[in-house]
Structure formats: C-alpha cells, structure tokens
Motif scaffolding. Structure first.
Motif, PDB file in Angstrom:
ATOM      1  N   THR A   1       5.568   5.956  -5.589  1.00 10.73           N
ATOM      2  CA  THR A   1       4.089   5.205  -5.425  1.00 10.73           C
ATOM      3  C   THR A   1       4.180   4.259  -4.234  1.00 10.73           C
ATOM      4  O   THR A   1       3.186   4.213  -3.413  1.00 10.73           O
ATOM      5  N   HIS A   2       5.342   3.370  -4.072  1.00 12.20           N
ATOM      6  CA  HIS A   2       5.570   2.703  -2.961  1.00 12.20           C
ATOM      7  C   HIS A   2       7.002   2.740  -2.556  1.00 12.20           C
ATOM      8  O   HIS A   2       7.820   3.023  -3.241  1.00 12.20           O
TER       9      HIS A   2
ATOM     10  N   LEU B   1      -1.162   4.911   3.534  1.00 15.11           N
ATOM     11  CA  LEU B   1      -1.289   5.614   2.424  1.00 15.11           C
ATOM     12  C   LEU B   1      -0.936   7.126   2.640  1.00 15.11           C
ATOM     13  O   LEU B   1      -1.866   7.782   3.266  1.00 15.11           O
TER      14      LEU B   1
ATOM     15  N   GLY C   1      -1.427   8.881  -4.083  1.00 17.11           N
ATOM     16  CA  GLY C   1      -0.818   8.605  -2.900  1.00 17.11           C
ATOM     17  C   GLY C   1       0.695   7.716  -2.783  1.00 17.11           C
ATOM     18  O   GLY C   1       1.005   7.413  -3.880  1.00 17.11           O
ATOM     19  N   SER C   2       1.210   7.837  -1.899  1.00 20.01           N
ATOM     20  CA  SER C   2       2.657   7.289  -1.641  1.00 20.01           C
ATOM     21  C   SER C   2       2.159   6.352  -0.593  1.00 20.01           C
ATOM     22  O   SER C   2       1.857   6.498   0.495  1.00 20.01           O
ATOM     23  N   ARG C   3       2.397   4.746  -0.978  1.00 16.59           N
ATOM     24  CA  ARG C   3       2.207   3.605   0.043  1.00 16.59           C
ATOM     25  C   ARG C   3       3.280   3.639   0.682  1.00 16.59           C
ATOM     26  O   ARG C   3       4.351   2.908   0.034  1.00 16.59           O
TER      27      ARG C   3
END
Lengths: 110, 116
Positions: B9-10, B88, B110-112
């Motif tokens: 995710t991050h 993102l 999303g992937s931040r």
C-alpha cells in the motif's frame, strides 16, 4: 488521445447547496464515465453514459450527456459532507486506456 | 467477491532504485491496466495487459515495464527511479477487449510510492 476539459477545478460549498460539474471535449465521445475518488482510494465508477441526450440519476446525483455527445454534466442536489472527493470524467477504456479530465476537487463543508 | 487488490500500500525508495508493485484483478476479470496518479492530478494510463502480453502503452519510458501471469495477476516494475516517479500507482481490471462492458474498469486502492 481525446482531451477532456473539466470545470470547475476546485469547488468548496456548504452542506445543502447544489452544484454542477462539467466535462467537455472538442470531439465526440463514444461513451463517457464519471468516477469519484476519495483520498487514499482508487476511483469508483458512478455512471456510464452512451446515448446523446441521456440523463441518469443516482440518488442525489444527476448525470447528463449532451445531444451532440461532446459534453456532460454532473449535478448534485443538497450536497452532503460524504460527497467530498475528486470527481473525474473519463472516456475510452479499451486498449488505449481511459483518458481522464483534470478532475474537480469538491469539498462539502458541514 | 474481492475487488482489485494491490500491494504494497505504501513504500519508500531512493533515486536509482527499482520497485515492483503487484495487483490481483477482480474475480472474473482477465485484463489489467496500470495508471500513475501524481498528487493532485488525474490518473495517467501506463499500459494494459491481456493474455500475458502488453497490448497498449501510454506515454511512459521503457523504465516502466510489466508482466501478467497465467492467473491474470500483474506486476508493474519501475527501474532507475526518479523523484518524479513519486505517485499513487493504480491497477484497474476489466473484461477482455471486445467483451460487453470491457471499458468498465474496477480500480484498486493503489500503491503509494515515494522516491527520496
């Protein structure tokens, strides 16, 4: 790639007010989609319009597709804080991917 | 019915490093697209995968590459990271081109990615 112009770019209104967001192009849309995106999330599809002159309603949201299929609008009646988010219009979505407008950042203040 | 899932995710990387982002499509979907969304901007199409092949590509350099696996999941790889790659990264799944409703996309959260 079809260019989409969205307006306004930013909008901050009080709870209970009405608002309209616009999406325009110089070219004819085959179809147009409206998405809402909340912070930290992906866009969520609200509606797809295909036929010129089409009107669709989703609770307090009314979507219109212009007769010439070059413009669309999103009208929100009696806005609520939960309507806050980024509203995106988009077209395409086939092999060339979706092309989005710049989006309207909407804030509904309690 | 699980929607589109993305991982991580991050994440934080430094310039010059490489990153791999992962996506599992919605059940029943076989086509995966990737989008880059800079802060405050709209998503930009990177590329689309169907039948394990890249079908179309947006205006992104070769540093951006991808892969689709037989189970329809997908990876996005970015090499030689630049500060401007901070964004993102959204994965969207859909039905195959030509199918009814093929232009209806379901997006993941999303992937931040932050590049320092």
């Amino acid at each position: 790639t079809q260019l989409l112009e969205q307006s306004p770019q930013f909008l901050s209104i009080q709870e209970g007010e009405n608002l309209t967001v616009y999406c325009n192009s110089s070219s004819v849309f085959s179809s147009l989609q409206w998405y809402r995106q909340e912070p930290g999330e992906g866009p969520v599809l609200l509606v797809t319009v295909v036929t010129g002159g089409e009107v669709k309603k989703l609770k307090r949201l009314t979507f219109q597709f212009g007769d010439a299929r070059k413009d669309s609008s999103l009208h929100i009646t009696a806005a609520q804080p939960g309507d806050t988010g980024l509203y995106l219009c988009g077209t395409g979505g086939g092999a060339d991917g979706l092309t989005f407008g710049k989006g309207t950042h909407l804030i509904i203040q309690p | 019915d699980a929607g589109v899932t993305q991982s991580p995710t991050h994440l934080i990387k430094t310039r010059g490093q490489q990153v791999t982002l992962r996506c599992s499509p919605k059940s029943g979907h076989d086509t995966v697209s990737w989008y880059q969304q800079a802060l405050g901007q709209e998503p930009q199409f990177i590329f689309q995968y169907y039948e394990e092949e890249e079908r179309q590509r947006g205006n992104f350099p070769d540093r951006f590459s991808g892969h689709q696996f037989p189970n329809y999941s997908s990876e996005l790889n970015v090499n030689a990271l630049l500060l401007g790659d901070s964004a993102l990264y959204l994965c969207a799944s859909s039905l195959r081109i030509g199918a009814a409703g093929a232009n209806v996309l379901t997006f993941g959260a999303g992937s931040r990615l932050t590049v320092l």
